[in-house]
Scaffold this active site. Structure first.
Site, PDB file in Angstrom:
ATOM      1  N   CYS A  46      16.831 -23.211 -28.465  1.00  0.00           N
ATOM      2  CA  CYS A  46      16.076 -23.958 -27.450  1.00  0.00           C
ATOM      3  C   CYS A  46      15.659 -23.051 -26.289  1.00  0.00           C
ATOM      4  CB  CYS A  46      16.938 -25.117 -26.965  1.00  0.00           C
ATOM      5  SG  CYS A  46      16.346 -25.962 -25.490  1.00  0.00           S
ATOM      6  N   CYS A  49      16.622 -24.274 -22.799  1.00  0.00           N
ATOM      7  CA  CYS A  49      18.081 -24.145 -22.640  1.00  0.00           C
ATOM      8  C   CYS A  49      18.447 -22.729 -22.205  1.00  0.00           C
ATOM      9  CB  CYS A  49      18.807 -24.458 -23.950  1.00  0.00           C
ATOM     10  SG  CYS A  49      18.552 -26.121 -24.591  1.00  0.00           S
TER      11      CYS A  49
END
Length: 127
Positions: A46, A49
Protein backbone atom coordinates in the site's frame (compact mmCIF):
# COMPACT_ATOMS: atom_id res chain seq x y z
CA UNK A 1 28.42 10.76 -28.38
CA UNK A 2 26.07 11.14 -25.40
CA UNK A 3 26.79 9.16 -22.28
CA UNK A 4 23.95 8.37 -19.97
CA UNK A 5 24.54 7.43 -16.41
CA UNK A 6 21.97 5.17 -14.82
CA UNK A 7 21.43 5.44 -11.10
CA UNK A 8 19.31 3.38 -8.84
CA UNK A 9 16.70 5.38 -6.97
CA UNK A 10 14.72 4.12 -4.04
CA UNK A 11 11.09 4.31 -5.08
CA UNK A 12 9.51 3.05 -1.91
CA UNK A 13 9.50 4.42 1.60
CA UNK A 14 10.86 2.29 4.41
CA UNK A 15 8.25 0.82 6.74
CA UNK A 16 8.10 2.80 9.92
CA UNK A 17 9.75 1.70 13.13
CA UNK A 18 6.56 1.30 15.14
CA UNK A 19 6.16 -1.96 17.04
CA UNK A 20 4.32 -4.39 14.83
CA UNK A 21 1.84 -6.60 16.62
CA UNK A 22 0.17 -9.80 15.57
CA UNK A 23 -3.48 -10.65 15.84
CA UNK A 24 -2.58 -12.72 18.91
CA UNK A 25 -1.27 -9.58 20.64
CA UNK A 26 -4.26 -7.40 19.77
CA UNK A 27 -6.34 -8.30 22.81
CA UNK A 28 -3.58 -7.80 25.39
CA UNK A 29 -1.68 -4.88 23.85
CA UNK A 30 -4.63 -2.91 22.51
CA UNK A 31 -7.97 -3.81 24.07
CA UNK A 32 -6.66 -4.55 27.58
CA UNK A 33 -4.21 -1.65 27.70
CA UNK A 34 -4.69 0.98 30.39
CA UNK A 35 -3.06 3.56 28.11
CA UNK A 36 -4.53 5.01 24.92
CA UNK A 37 -3.39 2.99 21.90
CA UNK A 38 -3.21 4.01 18.24
CA UNK A 39 -3.14 1.14 15.73
CA UNK A 40 -2.08 1.60 12.11
CA UNK A 41 -3.68 -1.11 9.94
CA UNK A 42 -1.54 -1.33 6.80
CA UNK A 43 -0.19 -3.58 4.04
CA UNK A 44 3.31 -3.70 2.59
CA UNK A 45 2.02 -3.12 -0.95
CA UNK A 46 0.00 0.00 0.00
CA UNK A 47 1.62 3.24 -1.22
CA UNK A 48 -0.30 5.59 1.12
CA UNK A 49 0.53 3.26 4.04
CA UNK A 50 4.23 3.65 3.26
CA UNK A 51 3.84 7.43 3.34
CA UNK A 52 1.78 7.52 6.52
CA UNK A 53 3.99 5.23 8.62
CA UNK A 54 6.95 7.61 8.99
CA UNK A 55 4.56 10.51 9.65
CA UNK A 56 2.95 8.58 12.52
CA UNK A 57 6.40 7.72 13.89
CA UNK A 58 7.50 11.31 13.91
CA UNK A 59 4.40 12.65 15.65
CA UNK A 60 4.23 9.72 18.08
CA UNK A 61 7.70 10.61 19.40
CA UNK A 62 6.11 13.63 21.08
CA UNK A 63 3.38 11.54 22.77
CA UNK A 64 5.07 8.20 23.49
CA UNK A 65 5.00 8.79 27.25
CA UNK A 66 1.18 8.80 27.13
CA UNK A 67 0.15 6.90 23.97
CA UNK A 68 1.23 3.55 22.53
CA UNK A 69 1.49 3.11 18.77
CA UNK A 70 1.34 -0.27 17.04
CA UNK A 71 0.94 -1.43 13.46
CA UNK A 72 -0.90 -4.51 12.24
CA UNK A 73 -0.42 -5.92 8.75
CA UNK A 74 -3.85 -6.66 7.27
CA UNK A 75 -2.33 -9.28 4.97
CA UNK A 76 -1.40 -11.52 7.91
CA UNK A 77 -3.79 -14.47 7.81
CA UNK A 78 -4.30 -14.24 11.57
CA UNK A 79 -5.50 -10.63 11.23
CA UNK A 80 -8.64 -11.51 9.25
CA UNK A 81 -10.87 -11.92 12.33
CA UNK A 82 -9.88 -8.48 13.67
CA UNK A 83 -10.30 -6.86 10.25
CA UNK A 84 -13.79 -8.31 9.89
CA UNK A 85 -14.80 -7.41 13.45
CA UNK A 86 -13.64 -3.80 13.00
CA UNK A 87 -15.08 -3.69 9.46
CA UNK A 88 -11.84 -2.44 7.94
CA UNK A 89 -12.33 -2.07 4.20
CA UNK A 90 -9.70 0.51 3.19
CA UNK A 91 -6.12 1.15 4.25
CA UNK A 92 -4.32 2.86 5.76
CA UNK A 93 -6.87 2.72 8.56
CA UNK A 94 -5.79 4.20 11.88
CA UNK A 95 -7.78 3.59 15.04
CA UNK A 96 -7.52 4.96 18.56
CA UNK A 97 -8.49 2.64 21.43
CA UNK A 98 -8.80 3.25 25.13
CA UNK A 99 -9.92 0.87 27.86
CA UNK A 100 -11.19 -1.70 25.39
CA UNK A 101 -13.17 0.47 23.02
CA UNK A 102 -12.52 2.43 19.88
CA UNK A 103 -12.54 6.19 20.44
CA UNK A 104 -11.64 7.61 17.01
CA UNK A 105 -10.38 6.63 13.58
CA UNK A 106 -9.38 7.90 10.17
CA UNK A 107 -8.69 6.36 6.77
CA UNK A 108 -6.00 7.57 4.40
CA UNK A 109 -3.16 10.03 4.85
CA UNK A 110 -3.91 13.18 6.84
CA UNK A 111 -1.90 16.40 6.94
CA UNK A 112 0.61 16.62 9.81
CA UNK A 113 -1.53 19.07 11.79
CA UNK A 114 -4.51 16.70 11.76
CA UNK A 115 -2.29 13.79 12.80
CA UNK A 116 -0.95 15.94 15.64
CA UNK A 117 -4.53 16.66 16.79
CA UNK A 118 -5.36 12.94 16.62
CA UNK A 119 -2.44 12.13 18.96
CA UNK A 120 -3.24 15.10 21.22
CA UNK A 121 -6.75 13.71 21.65
CA UNK A 122 -5.35 10.28 22.45
CA UNK A 123 -2.96 11.77 25.03
CA UNK A 124 -5.88 13.53 26.75
CA UNK A 125 -7.34 10.09 27.52
CA UNK A 126 -4.21 9.12 29.42
CA UNK A 127 -4.52 9.11 33.20
Amino acid sequence: LLRISVRSFRTSFPRHAVVEISADDFQSKVLESKRPVVVDFYADWCGPCKRLGPMLDEIHNKYKSKVDLYSLNVDDTDAMEIIQKLEISSIPDVRMFHEGSEKANFIGVLPNQELETFFENAAKLSK
